[in-house]
Write a protein that holds these residues in place. Sequence first.
Motif, PDB file in Angstrom:
ATOM      1  N   GLY A 123       0.484  -1.299   0.132  1.00 47.09           N
ATOM      2  CA  GLY A 123       0.310   0.042  -0.180  1.00 47.09           C
ATOM      3  C   GLY A 123       1.093   1.062   0.182  1.00 47.09           C
ATOM      4  O   GLY A 123       2.117   0.722   0.359  1.00 47.09           O
ATOM      5  N   ALA A 124      -0.172   2.118  -0.551  1.00 46.98           N
ATOM      6  CA  ALA A 124       0.900   3.777  -0.656  1.00 46.98           C
ATOM      7  C   ALA A 124       0.649   4.138   0.762  1.00 46.98           C
ATOM      8  O   ALA A 124      -0.349   3.965   1.445  1.00 46.98           O
ATOM      9  CB  ALA A 124       1.072   3.930  -2.192  1.00 46.98           C
ATOM     10  N   GLU A 125       1.893   5.399   0.946  1.00 52.37           N
ATOM     11  CA  GLU A 125       1.361   5.715   2.103  1.00 52.37           C
ATOM     12  C   GLU A 125       0.881   7.072   2.272  1.00 52.37           C
ATOM     13  O   GLU A 125       1.700   8.275   1.523  1.00 52.37           O
ATOM     14  CB  GLU A 125       3.070   6.228   3.110  1.00 52.37           C
ATOM     15  N   ALA A 126      -0.347   7.305   2.067  1.00 49.85           N
ATOM     16  CA  ALA A 126      -0.818   8.319   1.152  1.00 49.85           C
ATOM     17  C   ALA A 126      -1.110   8.793   1.623  1.00 49.85           C
ATOM     18  O   ALA A 126      -1.611   8.937   2.940  1.00 49.85           O
ATOM     19  CB  ALA A 126      -2.095   8.111  -0.119  1.00 49.85           C
ATOM     20  N   GLU A 127      -0.925  10.646   1.452  1.00 52.52           N
ATOM     21  CA  GLU A 127      -1.250  11.725   1.984  1.00 52.52           C
ATOM     22  C   GLU A 127      -2.338  11.733   1.877  1.00 52.52           C
ATOM     23  O   GLU A 127      -3.297  12.568   1.313  1.00 52.52           O
ATOM     24  CB  GLU A 127      -0.256  12.773   2.053  1.00 52.52           C
ATOM     25  N   THR A 128      -3.867  12.009   3.078  1.00 54.91           N
ATOM     26  CA  THR A 128      -5.217  12.332   3.064  1.00 54.91           C
ATOM     27  C   THR A 128      -5.851  13.298   2.818  1.00 54.91           C
ATOM     28  O   THR A 128      -6.309  14.057   3.027  1.00 54.91           O
ATOM     29  CB  THR A 128      -5.215  11.012   4.200  1.00 54.91           C
ATOM     30  N   LYS A 129      -4.467  14.030   3.766  1.00 53.50           N
ATOM     31  CA  LYS A 129      -5.142  15.736   3.561  1.00 53.50           C
ATOM     32  C   LYS A 129      -5.034  16.107   2.397  1.00 53.50           C
ATOM     33  O   LYS A 129      -4.369  15.631   0.548  1.00 53.50           O
ATOM     34  CB  LYS A 129      -3.367  16.772   3.498  1.00 53.50           C
ATOM     35  N   SER A 130      -6.728  16.566   1.626  1.00 54.53           N
ATOM     36  CA  SER A 130      -7.263  17.166  -0.375  1.00 54.53           C
ATOM     37  C   SER A 130      -6.751  18.464  -0.190  1.00 54.53           C
ATOM     38  O   SER A 130      -6.954  19.374   0.853  1.00 54.53           O
ATOM     39  CB  SER A 130      -8.558  16.686  -0.277  1.00 54.53           C
ATOM     40  N   HIS A 131      -6.352  19.006  -1.758  1.00 53.60           N
ATOM     41  CA  HIS A 131      -6.724  20.336  -1.543  1.00 53.60           C
ATOM     42  C   HIS A 131      -7.643  21.112  -2.543  1.00 53.60           C
ATOM     43  O   HIS A 131      -7.832  19.999  -3.483  1.00 53.60           O
ATOM     44  CB  HIS A 131      -5.087  20.336  -2.361  1.00 53.60           C
ATOM     45  N   GLY A 132      -7.623  22.229  -2.665  1.00 50.88           N
ATOM     46  CA  GLY A 132      -8.578  23.157  -3.203  1.00 50.88           C
ATOM     47  C   GLY A 132     -10.376  22.429  -3.534  1.00 50.88           C
ATOM     48  O   GLY A 132     -11.105  21.706  -2.536  1.00 50.88           O
ATOM     49  N   GLU A 133     -10.887  23.215  -3.883  1.00 51.89           N
ATOM     50  CA  GLU A 133     -12.635  23.278  -4.189  1.00 51.89           C
ATOM     51  C   GLU A 133     -13.320  23.236  -5.334  1.00 51.89           C
ATOM     52  O   GLU A 133     -13.213  24.537  -6.026  1.00 51.89           O
ATOM     53  CB  GLU A 133     -13.435  23.438  -2.703  1.00 51.89           C
ATOM     54  N   PHE A 134     -13.590  22.085  -5.472  1.00 49.37           N
ATOM     55  CA  PHE A 134     -14.773  21.598  -7.576  1.00 49.37           C
ATOM     56  C   PHE A 134     -15.681  21.664  -6.875  1.00 49.37           C
ATOM     57  O   PHE A 134     -16.438  20.740  -6.297  1.00 49.37           O
ATOM     58  CB  PHE A 134     -13.435  21.331  -7.949  1.00 49.37           C
ATOM     59  N   LEU A 135     -16.903  22.037  -8.168  1.00 46.84           N
ATOM     60  CA  LEU A 135     -18.167  21.804  -8.142  1.00 46.84           C
ATOM     61  C   LEU A 135     -17.596  20.592  -9.069  1.00 46.84           C
ATOM     62  O   LEU A 135     -17.072  20.794 -10.731  1.00 46.84           O
ATOM     63  CB  LEU A 135     -18.959  22.739  -8.484  1.00 46.84           C
ATOM     64  N   ALA A 136     -19.569  19.696  -9.505  1.00 50.53           N
ATOM     65  CA  ALA A 136     -19.302  18.825 -10.704  1.00 50.53           C
ATOM     66  C   ALA A 136     -19.225  19.466 -11.597  1.00 50.53           C
ATOM     67  O   ALA A 136     -17.686  18.928 -13.207  1.00 50.53           O
ATOM     68  CB  ALA A 136     -20.519  18.442 -10.560  1.00 50.53           C
ATOM     69  N   GLY A 137     -19.512  20.736 -12.448  1.00 47.16           N
ATOM     70  CA  GLY A 137     -19.479  21.700 -13.542  1.00 47.16           C
ATOM     71  C   GLY A 137     -17.414  21.343 -13.570  1.00 47.16           C
ATOM     72  O   GLY A 137     -16.935  21.304 -15.540  1.00 47.16           O
ATOM     73  N   ALA A 138     -16.533  21.955 -12.788  1.00 45.56           N
ATOM     74  CA  ALA A 138     -15.778  22.552 -13.221  1.00 45.56           C
ATOM     75  C   ALA A 138     -14.635  20.757 -13.232  1.00 45.56           C
ATOM     76  O   ALA A 138     -13.990  20.950 -14.029  1.00 45.56           O
ATOM     77  CB  ALA A 138     -15.408  23.079 -11.843  1.00 45.56           C
ATOM     78  N   VAL A 139     -14.966  20.436 -12.043  1.00 43.44           N
ATOM     79  CA  VAL A 139     -14.408  18.863 -12.441  1.00 43.44           C
ATOM     80  C   VAL A 139     -14.585  18.162 -14.035  1.00 43.44           C
ATOM     81  O   VAL A 139     -13.684  17.350 -14.360  1.00 43.44           O
ATOM     82  CB  VAL A 139     -14.469  17.965 -11.152  1.00 43.44           C
ATOM     83  N   GLY A 140     -16.017  18.449 -14.639  1.00 46.95           N
ATOM     84  CA  GLY A 140     -16.149  18.220 -15.727  1.00 46.95           C
ATOM     85  C   GLY A 140     -15.644  18.439 -17.379  1.00 46.95           C
ATOM     86  O   GLY A 140     -14.962  18.377 -17.821  1.00 46.95           O
ATOM     87  N   GLU A 141     -15.142  19.794 -16.097  1.00 44.27           N
ATOM     88  CA  GLU A 141     -14.827  20.507 -17.471  1.00 44.27           C
ATOM     89  C   GLU A 141     -12.833  20.570 -17.982  1.00 44.27           C
ATOM     90  O   GLU A 141     -12.504  20.147 -19.168  1.00 44.27           O
ATOM     91  CB  GLU A 141     -14.837  21.867 -17.156  1.00 44.27           C
ATOM     92  N   ILE A 142     -12.669  20.174 -16.913  1.00 41.24           N
ATOM     93  CA  ILE A 142     -10.792  19.609 -16.802  1.00 41.24           C
ATOM     94  C   ILE A 142     -10.636  17.933 -17.319  1.00 41.24           C
ATOM     95  O   ILE A 142     -10.030  17.766 -17.632  1.00 41.24           O
ATOM     96  CB  ILE A 142     -10.799  19.615 -15.228  1.00 41.24           C
ATOM     97  N   ALA A 143     -11.691  17.642 -16.833  1.00 41.22           N
ATOM     98  CA  ALA A 143     -12.143  16.090 -17.152  1.00 41.22           C
ATOM     99  C   ALA A 143     -12.023  16.109 -18.830  1.00 41.22           C
ATOM    100  O   ALA A 143     -12.201  14.375 -19.348  1.00 41.22           O
ATOM    101  CB  ALA A 143     -12.459  15.312 -16.380  1.00 41.22           C
ATOM    102  N   GLY A 144     -13.483  17.009 -19.099  1.00 40.92           N
ATOM    103  CA  GLY A 144     -13.596  16.376 -20.414  1.00 40.92           C
ATOM    104  C   GLY A 144     -15.114  16.043 -20.641  1.00 40.92           C
ATOM    105  O   GLY A 144     -15.088  14.943 -21.948  1.00 40.92           O
TER     106      GLY A 144
END
Length: 143
Positions: free
Chosen positions: A3-24
Amino acid sequence: MRGAEAETKSHGEFLAGAVGEIAGVSGTTIGQWARWGYIRASRSDGIPHVYAFEDVLEALMVKALLDRGVSRMMIRRAVAQLQEYGDWPLTEAQLATTAPNGRRPRIILREDDGAYALSPRGWQRMVAPPPYEDVRLRLKRAR
């Protein structure tokens, strides 16, 4: 597999529309991916869902896998099987896909001790892995 020692801290705030725009994809598609368990809204469980930057990266990985012809069922299975990698398993694990060669591509997990193919029984170590291509995220610039 480790397993990875992943940092669980998240960054930023995006609504679904913005996430969709970035992801295409559309914001509706992002909402569906969250409901189906491909990604999650780590900033908010309520409505509206609020996604972190790390969730955006997971959405980009889902899009990359779909673009390569990986089935939605296999993506859902990969997310479930990669839980040891932390909150953002698709971006924490070293993933690749096999070449299509007339069949649906398979998801490959690359580890220090070899390559593992995702099957209905989980990750199976491959003795002689077929050719595969790493899944890497590349952000596209708007024109």
